[in-house]
Design a protein around this motif. Sequence first.
Motif, PDB file in Angstrom:
ATOM      1  N   SER A  29      -1.531  -5.065 -17.797  1.00  0.00           N
ATOM      2  CA  SER A  29      -2.430  -5.075 -16.641  1.00  0.00           C
ATOM      3  C   SER A  29      -1.733  -5.695 -15.428  1.00  0.00           C
ATOM      4  CB  SER A  29      -3.698  -5.846 -16.989  1.00  0.00           C
ATOM      5  OG  SER A  29      -4.534  -5.947 -15.875  1.00  0.00           O
ATOM      6  N   ASP A  30      -1.061  -6.815 -15.615  1.00  0.00           N
ATOM      7  CA  ASP A  30      -0.347  -7.477 -14.519  1.00  0.00           C
ATOM      8  C   ASP A  30       0.744  -6.565 -13.956  1.00  0.00           C
ATOM      9  OD1 ASP A  30      -1.937  -9.701 -14.869  1.00  0.00           O
ATOM     10  OD2 ASP A  30      -0.389 -10.861 -15.931  1.00  0.00           O
ATOM     11  N   ALA A  31       1.481  -5.903 -14.842  1.00  0.00           N
ATOM     12  CA  ALA A  31       2.555  -5.006 -14.405  1.00  0.00           C
ATOM     13  C   ALA A  31       1.990  -3.825 -13.624  1.00  0.00           C
ATOM     14  CB  ALA A  31       3.361  -4.520 -15.609  1.00  0.00           C
ATOM     15  N   LEU A  32       0.893  -3.257 -14.095  1.00  0.00           N
ATOM     16  CA  LEU A  32       0.279  -2.130 -13.392  1.00  0.00           C
ATOM     17  C   LEU A  32      -0.208  -2.537 -12.012  1.00  0.00           C
ATOM     18  CD1 LEU A  32      -1.713  -0.456 -16.299  1.00  0.00           C
ATOM     19  CD2 LEU A  32       0.258   0.491 -15.092  1.00  0.00           C
ATOM     20  N   LEU A  33      -0.818  -3.705 -11.913  1.00  0.00           N
ATOM     21  CA  LEU A  33      -1.277  -4.181 -10.605  1.00  0.00           C
ATOM     22  C   LEU A  33      -0.113  -4.424  -9.647  1.00  0.00           C
ATOM     23  CD1 LEU A  33      -4.119  -6.624 -11.696  1.00  0.00           C
ATOM     24  CD2 LEU A  33      -4.376  -4.446 -10.503  1.00  0.00           C
ATOM     25  N   ALA A  34       0.959  -5.010 -10.151  1.00  0.00           N
ATOM     26  CA  ALA A  34       2.132  -5.259  -9.313  1.00  0.00           C
ATOM     27  C   ALA A  34       2.734  -3.943  -8.828  1.00  0.00           C
ATOM     28  CB  ALA A  34       3.177  -6.072 -10.076  1.00  0.00           C
ATOM     29  N   GLU A  35       2.809  -2.964  -9.693  1.00  0.00           N
ATOM     30  CA  GLU A  35       3.333  -1.656  -9.299  1.00  0.00           C
ATOM     31  C   GLU A  35       2.427  -0.977  -8.284  1.00  0.00           C
ATOM     32  OE1 GLU A  35       6.311   0.079  -9.946  1.00  0.00           O
ATOM     33  OE2 GLU A  35       6.765  -2.007 -10.420  1.00  0.00           O
ATOM     34  N   ALA A  36       1.124  -1.069  -8.482  1.00  0.00           N
ATOM     35  CA  ALA A  36       0.179  -0.464  -7.530  1.00  0.00           C
ATOM     36  C   ALA A  36       0.296  -1.134  -6.160  1.00  0.00           C
ATOM     37  CB  ALA A  36      -1.245  -0.559  -8.061  1.00  0.00           C
ATOM     38  N   ARG A  37       0.423  -2.466  -6.132  1.00  0.00           N
ATOM     39  CA  ARG A  37       0.595  -3.166  -4.854  1.00  0.00           C
ATOM     40  C   ARG A  37       1.901  -2.751  -4.179  1.00  0.00           C
ATOM     41  NH1 ARG A  37      -1.723  -7.546  -7.771  1.00  0.00           N
ATOM     42  NH2 ARG A  37       0.341  -8.283  -8.324  1.00  0.00           N
ATOM     43  N   GLY A  38       2.969  -2.644  -4.950  1.00  0.00           N
ATOM     44  CA  GLY A  38       4.259  -2.231  -4.396  1.00  0.00           C
ATOM     45  C   GLY A  38       4.208  -0.815  -3.848  1.00  0.00           C
ATOM     46  N   ARG A  39       3.549   0.073  -4.558  1.00  0.00           N
ATOM     47  CA  ARG A  39       3.413   1.466  -4.110  1.00  0.00           C
ATOM     48  C   ARG A  39       2.585   1.538  -2.832  1.00  0.00           C
ATOM     49  NH1 ARG A  39       2.619   3.195  -8.652  1.00  0.00           N
ATOM     50  NH2 ARG A  39       0.379   3.066  -8.747  1.00  0.00           N
ATOM     51  N   ALA A  40       1.500   0.784  -2.759  1.00  0.00           N
ATOM     52  CA  ALA A  40       0.666   0.765  -1.552  1.00  0.00           C
ATOM     53  C   ALA A  40       1.459   0.214  -0.370  1.00  0.00           C
ATOM     54  CB  ALA A  40      -0.593  -0.060  -1.793  1.00  0.00           C
ATOM     55  N   CYS A  41       2.218  -0.841  -0.602  1.00  0.00           N
ATOM     56  CA  CYS A  41       3.065  -1.415   0.448  1.00  0.00           C
ATOM     57  C   CYS A  41       4.057  -0.366   0.957  1.00  0.00           C
ATOM     58  CB  CYS A  41       3.805  -2.630  -0.107  1.00  0.00           C
ATOM     59  SG  CYS A  41       5.120  -3.276   0.943  1.00  0.00           S
ATOM     60  N   ALA A  42       4.743   0.311   0.056  1.00  0.00           N
ATOM     61  CA  ALA A  42       5.728   1.321   0.448  1.00  0.00           C
ATOM     62  C   ALA A  42       5.069   2.467   1.209  1.00  0.00           C
ATOM     63  CB  ALA A  42       6.455   1.848  -0.787  1.00  0.00           C
ATOM     64  N   ASN A  43       3.926   2.919   0.741  1.00  0.00           N
ATOM     65  CA  ASN A  43       3.236   4.011   1.428  1.00  0.00           C
ATOM     66  C   ASN A  43       2.788   3.592   2.821  1.00  0.00           C
ATOM     67  OD1 ASN A  43       3.575   5.865  -0.622  1.00  0.00           O
ATOM     68  ND2 ASN A  43       1.645   5.360  -1.608  1.00  0.00           N
ATOM     69  N   ASN A  44       2.294   2.373   2.969  1.00  0.00           N
ATOM     70  CA  ASN A  44       1.892   1.885   4.286  1.00  0.00           C
ATOM     71  C   ASN A  44       3.077   1.780   5.238  1.00  0.00           C
ATOM     72  OD1 ASN A  44      -0.853   1.723   3.700  1.00  0.00           O
ATOM     73  ND2 ASN A  44      -0.675  -0.358   2.921  1.00  0.00           N
ATOM     74  N   ARG A  45       4.215   1.365   4.717  1.00  0.00           N
ATOM     75  CA  ARG A  45       5.414   1.298   5.561  1.00  0.00           C
ATOM     76  C   ARG A  45       5.872   2.696   5.964  1.00  0.00           C
ATOM     77  NH1 ARG A  45       8.999  -3.700   3.044  1.00  0.00           N
ATOM     78  NH2 ARG A  45       7.382  -5.265   3.365  1.00  0.00           N
ATOM     79  N   LEU A  46       5.806   3.641   5.056  1.00  0.00           N
ATOM     80  CA  LEU A  46       6.169   5.020   5.402  1.00  0.00           C
ATOM     81  C   LEU A  46       5.257   5.566   6.494  1.00  0.00           C
ATOM     82  CD1 LEU A  46       6.927   6.584   1.910  1.00  0.00           C
ATOM     83  CD2 LEU A  46       8.548   6.195   3.770  1.00  0.00           C
ATOM     84  N   ILE A  47       3.979   5.277   6.399  1.00  0.00           N
ATOM     85  CA  ILE A  47       3.031   5.727   7.426  1.00  0.00           C
ATOM     86  C   ILE A  47       3.384   5.100   8.770  1.00  0.00           C
ATOM     87  CG2 ILE A  47       0.623   5.557   8.178  1.00  0.00           C
ATOM     88  CD1 ILE A  47      -0.117   5.831   5.147  1.00  0.00           C
ATOM     89  N   ALA A  48       3.696   3.814   8.773  1.00  0.00           N
ATOM     90  CA  ALA A  48       4.040   3.128  10.020  1.00  0.00           C
ATOM     91  C   ALA A  48       5.316   3.709  10.626  1.00  0.00           C
ATOM     92  CB  ALA A  48       4.191   1.627   9.777  1.00  0.00           C
ATOM     93  N   VAL A  49       6.329   3.954   9.802  1.00  0.00           N
ATOM     94  CA  VAL A  49       7.574   4.544  10.297  1.00  0.00           C
ATOM     95  C   VAL A  49       7.309   5.951  10.838  1.00  0.00           C
ATOM     96  CG1 VAL A  49       9.860   5.390   9.618  1.00  0.00           C
ATOM     97  CG2 VAL A  49       9.100   3.134   8.866  1.00  0.00           C
ATOM     98  N   ALA A  50       6.522   6.738  10.134  1.00  0.00           N
ATOM     99  CA  ALA A  50       6.190   8.084  10.605  1.00  0.00           C
ATOM    100  C   ALA A  50       5.468   8.025  11.945  1.00  0.00           C
ATOM    101  CB  ALA A  50       5.346   8.817   9.568  1.00  0.00           C
ATOM    102  N   ASP A  51       4.549   7.089  12.100  1.00  0.00           N
ATOM    103  CA  ASP A  51       3.841   6.936  13.374  1.00  0.00           C
ATOM    104  C   ASP A  51       4.821   6.628  14.504  1.00  0.00           C
ATOM    105  OD1 ASP A  51       1.394   7.444  12.177  1.00  0.00           O
ATOM    106  OD2 ASP A  51       0.783   5.327  12.126  1.00  0.00           O
ATOM    107  N   ILE A  52       5.784   5.745  14.237  1.00  0.00           N
ATOM    108  CA  ILE A  52       6.782   5.391  15.245  1.00  0.00           C
ATOM    109  C   ILE A  52       7.635   6.610  15.596  1.00  0.00           C
ATOM    110  CG2 ILE A  52       8.891   4.046  15.663  1.00  0.00           C
ATOM    111  CD1 ILE A  52       7.535   1.812  13.927  1.00  0.00           C
TER     112      ILE A  52
END
Length: 60
Positions: A29-52
């Motif tokens: 459960s801890d590993a899945l949550l950490a991976e989900a947080r990391g994936r969300a972080c990466a996706n949010n950064r990709l969106i921000a870079v795309a916006d720029i």
Amino acid sequence: MPPPRVPADLLQPCPGYTGPVPREEGEISDALLAEARGRACANNRLIAVADILNSPGPGL
């Protein structure tokens, strides 16, 4: 025209799960949550870079 400025923090990796292979339900459960947080972080950064990169730039 100079290329758009992308802040350095948007180009850094996002943390995911880096611990040992989970063996118990709580560890999985801890590993899945950490991976989900990391994936969300990466996706949010990709969106921000795309916006720029897709913005018309200053004064346009």
